[in-house]
Design a protein around this motif. Structure first.
Motif: not given
Length: 589
Positions: A301-312
């Motif tokens: 809880x509290x982690x900040x995320x920035x969406x970048x891209x998809x991968x496998x």
């Protein structure tokens, strides 16, 4: 004019004199009847009026009056007819234009179509060199094309229909033949608007809007159709949960202002919707998640995320490796923390809330142009043109999608200054144009800026909306369900141990200290009352068996090892008594 059979009237009718108005008098269809022609049904009753607008020759029957033999002639028949010698002496008739100019071979006669158009030859006995018989009678069959009251299509009936008619063209100049149309057909009409129309039948389907003007669209209501609307719509829902939410269509002419609210995303898969947009999505984790794969990180809880891209990536679990889709994000635990890239599986169910620091006020067109949909907003400024802006009463609105369905601007003739907009393909109805003059006043009030949808139509509308999005991935099977299939290999240092059997109650007082288990309390000590547990909601349910929680054994029932064994013997005694009673009942029967 005296009544005539329809066939006699049509044969004597000059096509150049069309249109003509006929009244049905009598015949086989005296009380009215339904017949089918080319897959369409039509009803003719005594007193019905029809305006003949066209004729088309279908066939010609040539009947030999001496033998009664009938032959169907092709419409391109090239033979020539003369009056039969039995009726009149042989004399030249109108020369055929097809054979003029041939010396010594000028056959005299009339073509098939010349005979049918000649009033003098109609019904006379004829002869033809290419046909047997000296007294031939030609009987044409026409397709009569007519306009009738309340008939949407042009009526097409055969001229041989056994109906008597009379020509009432002169006294029927004032009669207007009503042609019904569907409101959806008006969308493709060319011409000057506004036009006045009268409703023949109300809306065909259940109401789609929760408003007060739809009930006024009843039979006989006169309306003004002002033309197509240039506005588009946005589908919106109040954010109060699925059961209590309300749904709206917002017109692009809505003049209120919105302020952005943070969006909530239940899974990582939902975060992928932001990919491909110009704005980067930043979210805060609101729920802890512990990864079961060494290759994937855990979230707090509290982690900040920035969406970048998809991968496998490849994950291995219990000697089984497979490739899964992951979302690459940049993670930081605080403002001063360095960012690291993490891989999150798409099936991860967590809580993610968008970070929003935008305090700008947006109009509806600005939101559609600058922000990705869906997005959550709150009304910051009401639409002053509305008597009551219902959107301002909600703490949050979810703008779901833009809709470009065509609408028609309509007002009631009794209130020409107030307009509303109808989507004809969703709310169709039958009407006809009255042809009456319309006022030059244009509507000044629009009552369709905010339309509340019925619950049923909202879900129907969701089905109509195109969607190319792939379904969310399924979460992996739980490990406990796989353990039931057989022994599993340990992964790394982890190993799954079988649960140890419970020790007998008698031996619980002599537990070694190194076991780490505490002995039971002495029986002399009064134990607190035991709170009974509720049944497990995830326990398997057998059909026909009512599942009740098994009660905990009471402390006073646990005395010693003998008492414990005695408890089990009591259960066996009860079972024995029950079996004995059942045997006795069977023997008695």
């Amino acid at each position: 004019m005296e009544p005539l059979a329809l066939q006699d009237y049509i044969c004597s009718l000059d096509p150049a004199a069309l249109p003509r108005v006929l009244r049905v008098c009598s015949g086989v269809y005296f009380q009215g009847s339904v017949y089918e022609m080319s897959g369409r049904e039509c009803c003719l009753s005594t007193g019905d009026l029809m305006k003949i607008t066209g004729l088309r020759l279908l066939s010609v029957v040539c009947e030999d009056q001496e033998t009664g033999r009938a032959t169907d002639l092709p419409l391109n028949f090239t033979g020539h007819f003369q009056l039969s010698g039995a009726t009149l002496p042989d004399q030249p008739l109108v020369p055929s234009a097809m054979h003029q100019g041939r010396e010594g071979k000028e056959p005299w006669g009339c073509t098939l179509h010349q005979v049918l158009r000649s009033e003098a030859l109609r019904g006379q006995a004829l002869c033809c060199a290419t046909l047997p018989g000296r007294a031939l009678h030609l009987c044409p069959v026409y397709e009569v094309q007519a306009v009738m009251h309340m008939r949407k299509e042009v009526v097409k009936i055969p001229s041989t229909l056994e109906v008597d008619v009379e020509d009432v063209t002169e006294e029927s100049q004032h009669i207007y033949f009503i042609k019904p149309q569907m409101l959806s057909e008006v969308l493709g009409m060319d011409g000057a608007f506004p036009k006045q129309a009268e409703i023949l039948e109300g809306p065909e389907h259940l109401p789609i809007f929760e408003n007060d003007w739809i009930p006024r669209l009843y039979k006989g209501q006169k309306i003004l159709i002002h033309g197509r609307s240039c506005a588009w719509r946005v589908l919106a829902s109040s954010c109060k949960g699925r059961r209590s939410s309300r749904h709206f269509l917002l017109s692009s002419t809505y003049q209120g202002k919105f302020r952005r609210r943070p969006r909530e995303f239940p899974t990582v898969f939902d975060l992928t919707a932001s990919l491909g947009t110009s704005q980067a999505l930043r979210v805060v984790v609101t729920k802890d998640w512990e990864s079961t794969e060494e290759e994937l990180p855990s979230l707090s809880v509290g982690d900040r995320l920035e969406v970048l891209h998809l991968a496998k990536t490849q994950v291995c679990r219990q000697a089984e490796c497979k490739t899964i889709d992951v979302l690459i994000c940049s993670r930081s635990s605080g403002e001063d923390e360095e960012c690291e890239q993490v891989m999150l599986p798409l099936h991860l169910e967590g809580g993610f809330v968008e970070e929003v620091s935008d305090c700008r006020r947006y109009s509806l067109p600005e939101i559609v142009e600058q922000l990705p949909l869906p997005c959550e907003v709150k009304v910051a400024t009401k639409d002053s043109s509305l008597a009551s802006d219902i959107l301002s009463s909600f703490s949050a609105l979810r703008l779901e999608a833009q809709i470009t369905e065509p609408f028609l601007v309509i007002s009631l003739c009794e209130e020409p200054s107030v307009s509303f907009q109808i989507p004809p393909r969703w709310l169709d109805m039958a009407l006809f144009f009255t042809g009456e003059p319309v006022p030059s006043q244009t509507p000044s009030t629009d009552r369709s800026k905010v339309e509340e949808l019925t619950e049923a139509f909202y879900y129907h509308l969701l089905k109509l909306m195109p969607s190319d999005a792939a379904p969310p991935p399924r979460p992996p099977k739980r490990r406990d369900s796989r353990d039931k299939a057989g022994p599993q290999l340990p992964r790394g240092k982890e190993s799954v141990e079988k649960p140890k059997p419970l020790l007998p109650l008698a031996s619980s007082t002599a537990l070694p200290k190194e076991s780490g288990l505490l002995p039971l309390k002495p029986t002399s000590v009064q134990s607190p009352p035991v709170v009974r547990s509720t049944p497990n909601a995830y326990a398997p349910h057998r059909p026909g068996v009512q599942q009740t929680p098994k009660p905990f054994p009471r402390a006073r029932d646990v005395k010693s090892s003998d008492d414990s064994d005695h408890d089990y013997e009591l259960v066996d005694e009860d079972l024995t008594q029950t079996i004995h009673k059942m045997k006795g009942a069977v023997l008695h029967y």
